[in-house]
Design a protein around this motif. Sequence first.
Motif, PDB file in Angstrom:
ATOM      1  N   THR A  79       6.186 -74.179  -1.620  1.00 12.95           N
ATOM      2  CA  THR A  79       5.030 -74.100  -2.512  1.00 12.95           C
ATOM      3  C   THR A  79       5.281 -74.620  -3.920  1.00 12.95           C
ATOM      4  N   GLY A  80       6.532 -74.784  -4.315  1.00 18.04           N
ATOM      5  CA  GLY A  80       6.795 -75.221  -5.684  1.00 18.04           C
ATOM      6  C   GLY A  80       6.004 -76.437  -6.115  1.00 18.04           C
ATOM      7  N   PRO A  81       5.981 -77.520  -5.310  1.00 13.30           N
ATOM      8  CA  PRO A  81       5.263 -78.736  -5.721  1.00 13.30           C
ATOM      9  C   PRO A  81       3.742 -78.638  -5.661  1.00 13.30           C
ATOM     10  N   LEU A  82       3.183 -77.495  -5.255  1.00 15.86           N
ATOM     11  CA  LEU A  82       1.732 -77.393  -5.118  1.00 15.86           C
ATOM     12  C   LEU A  82       0.983 -77.537  -6.437  1.00 15.86           C
ATOM     13  N   PHE A  83       1.691 -77.469  -7.559  1.00 13.77           N
ATOM     14  CA  PHE A  83       1.015 -77.641  -8.840  1.00 13.77           C
ATOM     15  C   PHE A  83       0.347 -79.013  -8.941  1.00 13.77           C
ATOM     16  N   GLU A  84       0.822 -79.979  -8.141  1.00  6.82           N
ATOM     17  CA  GLU A  84       0.244 -81.332  -8.204  1.00  6.82           C
ATOM     18  C   GLU A  84      -0.618 -81.670  -6.993  1.00  6.82           C
ATOM     19  N   ILE A  85      -0.925 -80.687  -6.163  1.00 12.11           N
ATOM     20  CA  ILE A  85      -1.763 -80.928  -4.987  1.00 12.11           C
ATOM     21  C   ILE A  85      -3.237 -80.746  -5.348  1.00 12.11           C
TER      22      ILE A  85
ATOM     23  N   LEU B 246      -5.280 -77.742  -1.035  1.00 11.41           N
ATOM     24  CA  LEU B 246      -4.234 -76.782  -1.390  1.00 11.41           C
ATOM     25  C   LEU B 246      -3.817 -75.939  -0.184  1.00 11.41           C
ATOM     26  N   GLU B 247      -2.593 -76.118   0.225  1.00  8.96           N
ATOM     27  CA  GLU B 247      -1.986 -75.354   1.304  1.00  8.96           C
ATOM     28  C   GLU B 247      -0.479 -75.580   1.202  1.00  8.96           C
ATOM     29  N   PRO B 248       0.339 -74.599   1.577  1.00  3.83           N
ATOM     30  CA  PRO B 248       1.790 -74.804   1.509  1.00  3.83           C
ATOM     31  C   PRO B 248       2.235 -76.053   2.246  1.00  3.83           C
ATOM     32  N   LEU B 249       3.253 -76.690   1.700  1.00 12.30           N
ATOM     33  CA  LEU B 249       3.804 -77.893   2.316  1.00 12.30           C
ATOM     34  C   LEU B 249       4.686 -77.507   3.498  1.00 12.30           C
ATOM     35  N   PRO B 250       4.770 -78.355   4.513  1.00 11.29           N
ATOM     36  CA  PRO B 250       5.727 -78.100   5.592  1.00 11.29           C
ATOM     37  C   PRO B 250       7.150 -78.206   5.064  1.00 11.29           C
ATOM     38  N   ASN B 251       8.066 -77.569   5.737  1.00  6.28           N
ATOM     39  CA  ASN B 251       9.464 -77.624   5.317  1.00  6.28           C
ATOM     40  C   ASN B 251      10.343 -77.470   6.552  1.00  6.28           C
ATOM     41  N   LEU B 252      11.000 -76.331   6.762  1.00  7.69           N
ATOM     42  CA  LEU B 252      11.712 -76.120   8.016  1.00  7.69           C
ATOM     43  C   LEU B 252      10.723 -76.085   9.173  1.00  7.69           C
ATOM     44  N   ALA B 253       9.549 -75.579   8.916  1.00 10.18           N
ATOM     45  CA  ALA B 253       8.441 -75.712   9.871  1.00 10.18           C
ATOM     46  C   ALA B 253       7.726 -77.021   9.552  1.00 10.18           C
TER      47      ALA B 253
ATOM     48  N   LEU C 264       0.965 -68.248   5.042  1.00  9.75           N
ATOM     49  CA  LEU C 264       1.756 -69.476   4.940  1.00  9.75           C
ATOM     50  C   LEU C 264       2.480 -69.536   3.597  1.00  9.75           C
ATOM     51  N   TYR C 265       1.880 -68.951   2.573  1.00  8.92           N
ATOM     52  CA  TYR C 265       2.523 -68.896   1.251  1.00  8.92           C
ATOM     53  C   TYR C 265       3.689 -67.915   1.265  1.00  8.92           C
ATOM     54  N   THR C 266       3.545 -66.827   2.029  1.00 11.92           N
ATOM     55  CA  THR C 266       4.613 -65.835   2.112  1.00 11.92           C
ATOM     56  C   THR C 266       5.821 -66.396   2.848  1.00 11.92           C
ATOM     57  N   MET C 267       5.625 -67.442   3.630  1.00 13.32           N
ATOM     58  CA  MET C 267       6.721 -68.048   4.379  1.00 13.32           C
ATOM     59  C   MET C 267       7.522 -69.038   3.533  1.00 13.32           C
ATOM     60  N   ALA C 268       7.141 -69.180   2.260  1.00 16.90           N
ATOM     61  CA  ALA C 268       7.864 -70.063   1.343  1.00 16.90           C
ATOM     62  C   ALA C 268       8.952 -69.271   0.614  1.00 16.90           C
ATOM     63  N   TYR C 269       9.432 -69.807  -0.492  1.00 19.87           N
ATOM     64  CA  TYR C 269      10.540 -69.202  -1.244  1.00 19.87           C
ATOM     65  C   TYR C 269      10.295 -67.719  -1.508  1.00 19.87           C
ATOM     66  N   GLY C 270      11.296 -66.919  -1.203  1.00 22.00           N
ATOM     67  CA  GLY C 270      11.212 -65.484  -1.427  1.00 22.00           C
ATOM     68  C   GLY C 270      10.707 -64.718  -0.234  1.00 22.00           C
ATOM     69  N   GLY C 271       9.985 -65.387   0.666  1.00 19.76           N
ATOM     70  CA  GLY C 271       9.384 -64.681   1.786  1.00 19.76           C
ATOM     71  C   GLY C 271      10.085 -64.905   3.108  1.00 19.76           C
ATOM     72  N   PHE C 272      10.431 -66.182   3.404  1.00 16.34           N
ATOM     73  CA  PHE C 272      11.042 -66.458   4.701  1.00 16.34           C
ATOM     74  C   PHE C 272      11.970 -67.660   4.593  1.00 16.34           C
TER      75      PHE C 272
ATOM     76  N   ASN D   1       6.139 -71.502  -7.948  1.00 15.21           N
ATOM     77  CA  ASN D   1       7.563 -71.177  -7.975  1.00 15.21           C
ATOM     78  C   ASN D   1       8.124 -71.676  -9.297  1.00 15.21           C
ATOM     79  N   TRP D   2       9.443 -71.532  -9.462  1.00 14.90           N
ATOM     80  CA  TRP D   2      10.090 -71.963 -10.695  1.00 14.90           C
ATOM     81  C   TRP D   2      10.304 -73.475 -10.697  1.00 14.90           C
ATOM     82  N   ALA D   3      10.568 -73.996 -11.875  1.00 17.54           N
ATOM     83  CA  ALA D   3      10.649 -75.451 -12.055  1.00 17.54           C
ATOM     84  C   ALA D   3      11.743 -76.096 -11.225  1.00 17.54           C
TER      85      ALA D   3
END
Length: 695
Positions: free
Chosen positions: A142-148, A153-160, A244-252, A655-657
Amino acid sequence: MRKHLFALGGASLMLSVAMLGTMAQEVAPTTPPDPPKFDAQGFPTFVGAKDILEYKALPAYHEPAWVTKNFVDTGKLPPVAERLPKEPMVYLASNMPDGVGVYGDVMRHVIGGRPQGWNYAAGQVQGWGGIDIGMYECLTRTGPLFEIKADELEPLPNLAKSWDWSADGHELTMHLIEGAKWSDGVAFNADDVMFYWDDNINDPNVKPLNSNGPDSFGAGTTLTKVDDNTVKWTFKEAFPKQYLYTMAYGGFCPLPAHLLKPQHPKYSKNTYEQYQNAFPANYLNFPVMGAWTPVEYRPDDIVVLRRNPYYWKVDSEGNQLPYLDELEYKLSTWADRDVQAVAGTGDFSNLEQAESYVEALKKSADPAAPARLAFGARTIGYSIVPNLSGNGWGEPDARGQAVRELNRNLDFRKAITYAIDRQHLGEALVKGPFTAIYPGGLYAGTAYYDKASTVYYPYSVESAKAELEKAGLKDTDGDGVVNFPADQAGGANVEITLLANADYQTDKSLAEGVIASMQAIGIRVIINTVPGSAMTDTQNSGKWDWQVLRNGSELISVVQGTSSLAPTGPQTSPFHRAGTDKTVDLLPYEQEMVDVVNKFIATQEPAARVDLMKQYQKLYTENVNAIGLTQYPGALIINKRFANIPAGAPIFMFNWAEDNIIRERVFVPADKQSDFELHKDTLPGEPGLDKGPVS
C-alpha cells in the motif's frame, strides 16, 4: 472567547480567579478552525496500478557484473534467470521518474530504534526506520498508493500477484508468485503463508509486530491452502475489500516457515519466549523475501543489509532489483537522523519531529546543501488515548481501575479535551504555518474528513473544571489536586500515568504540555517514558492509563486499517481491548462506531461510505473517543545523489516513506556514486549467529 490569566500573586488574584470560576459559562462545542495555508506542500503525479508494475517473463535477465563474476561463474550461485520466479514482478520504466537505473552504492540511514531481533512474526522490533520494510514483503502493498488515481484505489499486488472473488463475494482466491525464493534459496510457497496465519496470527500466545490479530481480517475469517501457489480466504461478509489493505505491511508479511517452524512451541519443546527470541539481532543472513538481508550488527553502532540475490523483482529491461547494493542503519537517535541527513553524513530521513523543521529548512535552502527537503500533507497527528477497558485488560490495581472508570466517563473526557490549548501546544513544537488544531478523529484535508461532522471543544479551563465537577471530582483536601470519590481508590488524589515514547522528542514535548494543561485543572499526570524497543510490548500489555499516541494510517486513509477505527474485535483497537473475560466492554457510543465501521467494510458504494464516515466522525469527536492534540506535515529529506524519487511522496500516509518511494527502484547515477559501502561486492552468507557476508 479565550481568557488568559497571568500570575500576579496575592489574595486579590485568588479572589478574582474564584469569582471568575463561579461566573464563567461553559463554552459550547463548535467546529474546528481550518488549518493554516501551507504552500510548501508537494503533490504527486497520479497514475493507475498497471502504469507501475506487471508480472511477466522477460527474454533475458541481468544482475550486477560482480555478482556474475564472483558468485555465478564460480558456482556459488545459479544464473540469475534460475533464481527468479516464473513471472517476476516487473517495474515499468515509464513510471520511474528517472528511468531505468544502474547498480551500486548504498543508502545510509540513521535511526533511534534498536533491533531486538528478526522474528517479526513473534513481535520482535527490528529498530524501525525502514529496516523491516527493506527485509519483509507482504501479500499486498500500500505504500505507493499515494500516487494511485482515486477511482483505481486498491492495494497493489505483491507476494499475491492476483486474486479473484467468488460470485457471492465470500471467498477470495489469491494466486501467489510462482517460483520465488527466500534469500537463502529455499522456495517460497503457500506453506509459508499458512504457517504465518495458523501458528502466528491465530496463536493467542503470539502477536506479530503491528498485527491486530485475526479479527483484523474479519470475525470468523478462515484461510486455507489450495495448492503450493494458491490460498483461499473465506469471509463472513460479502466483498470485504478492506481486508486487502490489512494484508499489506503490518498485517500479513510471512516469514520463512523452514526456519521458524522448528522453533515454534507447537513443533518443538521451546517456550513462546524462546520462540520469540530464537533469532536475535546477531543472527545474521536471516532469510527474507525483501530486497536486502541483514549481514552485520554491532550493538549501539550499526546494522548493515546487503542485496538479496534471489529477489523476485526486475525492471522492464530485465535487470534484477534492487539497484542499491547496500543499506546501512547507524544506531543513534531520531533527532540525529534529521541532523545527519541535512548535513550529508546520512542519506534519508522522515522529518517528523516538528522541533527540527526550522533549522532543516534553513540548511536545505542553501544551493550547495547535499540534501533536498520536500513537505507532504499534514498526515502526522497525535492524540492522548485513554485506556477504555473497564474489565481487566492490563490487570489494573485499585487506582488504575478508578482511572479506567474516569476514562469511560464522558464528562471526564470532555474536561480533558477542554483543558488542552492546542494552538499553544502546536506553536511550542514549531512556529509557522505547520501545525493545525486537531480535535481528534479523521484528519482535516483527507478524503473522508467532514468539518461539519467534527465536534470541537475549544480551549477553556473554566469549562474543563465544570466538566470535572459533573464527573464528581473535587479537591476535597485543598492541595490543588482533585480527588477520586470516597468510594474509589480511597478518595486519593487523581494521579494518572502518561505513557510516552522516550525515543521521540515530539512525544516527550507533547507529554510535558499535557502535564501542564492537566495541572491547571487539578489533575496530576506523571509521565512514563519507555524506550521505543519496549513501546509495543508496553502498549499491548494494557498496563497504562493514558498514552501519547502518534495516530495510525486508519485516520488518514480510512480504507487502510479500517477495523482499527473502532474496537471491532478483541485486539483491533490500540486503546480498548478485551479484558480477562475475553470480551470488550463497549460503551454505547463505541458500539455505534463498531456498527458504522462494519457497515463501511460491507459496502463499496462511494456515497454510502462518505455518509458512514460522517457518522463516524461525529461519534468519535462528540464523545471524545480520544483527545486530539496536533496535526502537521512531515518532510522527506533525501540526499541529492539519489534518483527515481517519486514526486509528492509523503513520509506517512498508507505507509512510511521507506515504502512509499519504492526503494528497490531507487538508484544513484554512476557519476554520483560514493565509496561508502562497508561490504562492497559481497552477498549474504549462510544464516546463523554471528555469521556475515561472503565475497
